[in-house]
Design a protein around this motif. Structure first.
Motif, PDB file in Angstrom:
ATOM      1  N   PRO A 108      21.235 -35.340  12.832  1.00 12.78           N
ATOM      2  CA  PRO A 108      19.922 -34.884  13.455  1.00 12.78           C
ATOM      3  C   PRO A 108      18.754 -35.651  12.801  1.00 12.78           C
ATOM      4  O   PRO A 108      18.842 -35.848  11.630  1.00 12.78           O
ATOM      5  CB  PRO A 108      20.285 -33.943  13.054  1.00 12.78           C
ATOM      6  N   VAL A 109      17.706 -35.814  13.412  1.00 10.10           N
ATOM      7  CA  VAL A 109      16.838 -36.247  13.400  1.00 10.10           C
ATOM      8  C   VAL A 109      15.349 -35.156  13.216  1.00 10.10           C
ATOM      9  O   VAL A 109      15.457 -34.429  14.676  1.00 10.10           O
ATOM     10  CB  VAL A 109      15.841 -37.317  14.560  1.00 10.10           C
ATOM     11  N   LEU A 110      15.292 -34.507  12.540  1.00 12.85           N
ATOM     12  CA  LEU A 110      14.916 -33.584  12.122  1.00 12.85           C
ATOM     13  C   LEU A 110      13.209 -33.777  12.504  1.00 12.85           C
ATOM     14  O   LEU A 110      12.572 -34.156  12.759  1.00 12.85           O
ATOM     15  CB  LEU A 110      14.332 -33.044  10.689  1.00 12.85           C
ATOM     16  N   ARG A 111      13.204 -32.411  13.129  1.00 13.65           N
ATOM     17  CA  ARG A 111      13.211 -30.863  13.563  1.00 13.65           C
ATOM     18  C   ARG A 111      14.577 -30.694  14.628  1.00 13.65           C
ATOM     19  O   ARG A 111      15.961 -29.743  14.487  1.00 13.65           O
ATOM     20  CB  ARG A 111      12.301 -29.613  13.745  1.00 13.65           C
ATOM     21  N   PRO A 164      16.644 -34.433  20.920  1.00 19.62           N
ATOM     22  CA  PRO A 164      16.657 -34.328  22.379  1.00 19.62           C
ATOM     23  C   PRO A 164      15.123 -35.347  22.839  1.00 19.62           C
ATOM     24  O   PRO A 164      15.534 -35.337  24.445  1.00 19.62           O
ATOM     25  CB  PRO A 164      16.246 -33.479  22.227  1.00 19.62           C
ATOM     26  N   MET A 165      14.336 -35.815  22.327  1.00 21.71           N
ATOM     27  CA  MET A 165      13.414 -37.104  22.796  1.00 21.71           C
ATOM     28  C   MET A 165      13.126 -37.647  22.703  1.00 21.71           C
ATOM     29  O   MET A 165      13.221 -38.625  21.328  1.00 21.71           O
ATOM     30  CB  MET A 165      12.162 -35.842  22.671  1.00 21.71           C
ATOM     31  N   LEU A 166      13.432 -39.292  23.004  1.00 22.95           N
ATOM     32  CA  LEU A 166      13.354 -40.300  23.068  1.00 22.95           C
ATOM     33  C   LEU A 166      11.946 -40.729  23.851  1.00 22.95           C
ATOM     34  O   LEU A 166      11.939 -41.058  25.593  1.00 22.95           O
ATOM     35  CB  LEU A 166      14.239 -41.172  23.366  1.00 22.95           C
TER      36      LEU A 166
HETATM   37  C1  PRP Z   1       9.589 -35.019  18.049  1.00 25.94           C
HETATM   38  C2  PRP Z   1      10.826 -35.889  18.951  1.00 25.94           C
HETATM   39  C3  PRP Z   1      11.674 -37.285  17.545  1.00 25.94           C
HETATM   40  C4  PRP Z   1       9.807 -37.640  18.586  1.00 25.94           C
HETATM   41  C5  PRP Z   1      10.383 -37.864  19.335  1.00 25.94           C
HETATM   42  O1  PRP Z   1      10.070 -34.686  17.206  1.00 25.94           O
HETATM   43  O2  PRP Z   1      12.317 -34.301  18.317  1.00 25.94           O
HETATM   44  O3  PRP Z   1      12.351 -37.383  16.797  1.00 25.94           O
HETATM   45  O4  PRP Z   1       8.715 -36.437  18.836  1.00 25.94           O
HETATM   46  O5  PRP Z   1       9.012 -39.412  19.922  1.00 25.94           O
HETATM   47  P1  PRP Z   1       9.049 -40.292  19.493  1.00 25.94           P
HETATM   48  O6  PRP Z   1       9.554 -41.621  21.271  1.00 25.94           O
HETATM   49  O7  PRP Z   1       7.559 -40.905  20.288  1.00 25.94           O
HETATM   50  O8  PRP Z   1       9.058 -41.454  17.981  1.00 25.94           O
HETATM   51  P2  PRP Z   1       8.357 -34.071  16.207  1.00 25.94           P
HETATM   52  O9  PRP Z   1       7.598 -35.561  15.400  1.00 25.94           O
HETATM   53  O10 PRP Z   1       7.412 -33.581  16.932  1.00 25.94           O
HETATM   54  O11 PRP Z   1       8.819 -33.760  15.028  1.00 25.94           O
HETATM   55  P3  PRP Z   1       9.544 -32.310  15.335  1.00 25.94           P
HETATM   56  O12 PRP Z   1      11.421 -32.364  15.427  1.00 25.94           O
HETATM   57  O13 PRP Z   1       9.282 -32.183  13.198  1.00 25.94           O
HETATM   58  O14 PRP Z   1       8.863 -30.519  15.644  1.00 25.94           O
END
Ligand code: PRP
Ligand code: URA
Length: 241
Positions: A108-111, A164-166
């Motif tokens: 997993p990429v935190l958080r 979850p987010m790309l």
């Molecule tokens: C969010 C998400 C990804 C990233 C995606 O994390 O969980 O890791 O943004 O954005 P990108 O594709 O533009 O790099 P965030 O940086 O908000 O950290 P968090 O999970 O700790 O809230």
């Protein structure tokens, strides 16, 4: 703008040529070597719709992230090799299938990636779990590293990076680079929502890595948020907004 959940619109992306996988609840598109698989099973689409709603509570959002991640495992692990073994049922001897010694790692990429781990582990309980800490600088939108701990035999494992987010793709691309730098070879990315911009940037950085996602949305806004998206996944999971 309309979300492109599983629809053909997601293949409108330039440089992406698409074909449909007739035997599953997914659609695939190839771009510059990388494959994007949109897992659009009706249950996934239904639960994603609930997650998008800003009225959904943190508790429900957390549960839904786990459930969707779990449902996606079905498609993400479709290629795992099987072997036959002999067993005895209460009635007779027979041969059955078992997954053949494939070692898996979930990273997993935190958080926000943490929210997907339990849902996946329910189905592949022997997978090892690594962690990569990255956050996106709100001004530059570039990823900033703060942590990396991976299983010591990462080079022997099939690795699923989960986030979850790309959005711009910067965080996922950086996470995969860390894994490759430490010997990881067979890597896939599992996200819930992807922006076309993030898919293109990620495939450009890692053409050998497949993306599995539940939906491809319209675009990024001026703050780098996915539109229509679901907001900040980390904040919604952990109630930090
Ligand atoms: C969010 C998400 C990804 C990233 C995606 O994390 O969980 O890791 O943004 O954005 P990108 O594709 O533009 O790099 P965030 O940086 O908000 O950290 P968090 O999970 O700790 O809230
Ligand atoms: N990170 C999020 O959590 N949401 C977005 O829409 C973009 C990046």
């Amino acid at each position: 703008a309309e979300p492109f959940e599983g629809g053909r619109h997601c293949f409108r992306l330039e440089k992406i040529s698409a074909y449909e996988n007739e035997n599953s609840n997914s659609r695939e598109a190839a771009s510059g070597g990388g494959r994007t698989v949109v897992i659009d099973h009706p249950l996934v689409r239904h639960k994603l719709g609930l997650m998008r709603n800003k009225e959904t509570s943190s508790k429900d959002f957390r549960d839904l992230v786990q459930e969707v991640a779990g449902l996606m495992v079905y498609e993400v692990t479709r290629h795992l090799p099987l072997e036959e073994v002999e067993i005895e049922t209460p009635v007779a001897k027979t041969r059955v299938f078992t997954i053949s010694g494939k070692k898996l790692a979930i990273v997993p990429v935190l958080r926000a990636g943490l929210g997907m781990v339990e849902g996946i582990l329910k189905l592949v309980p022997n997978a090892k779990v690594g962690h990569i800490g990255l956050y996106r600088d709100p001004d530059t939108l570039k990823p900033v590293d703060y942590y990396c701990k991976l299983p010591c035999d990462i080079s022997e494992r099939e690795i699923f990076v989960v986030d979850p987010m790309l959005a711009t793709g910067g965080s996922a691309a950086a996470a995969v680079s860390h894994i490759k730098d430490r010997g990881g070879k067979k890597v896939s990315l599992v996200s819930l929502l992807a922006a076309p911009e993030g898919i293109a940037a990620f495939h450009e950085a890692h053409p050998d890595v497949d993306i599995y996602t539940a939906a491809v949305d319209s675009h990024l806004n001026d703050h780098g948020y996915i539109v229509p998206g679901l907001g900040d996944a980390g904040d919604r999971l952990f109630g930090t907004k």
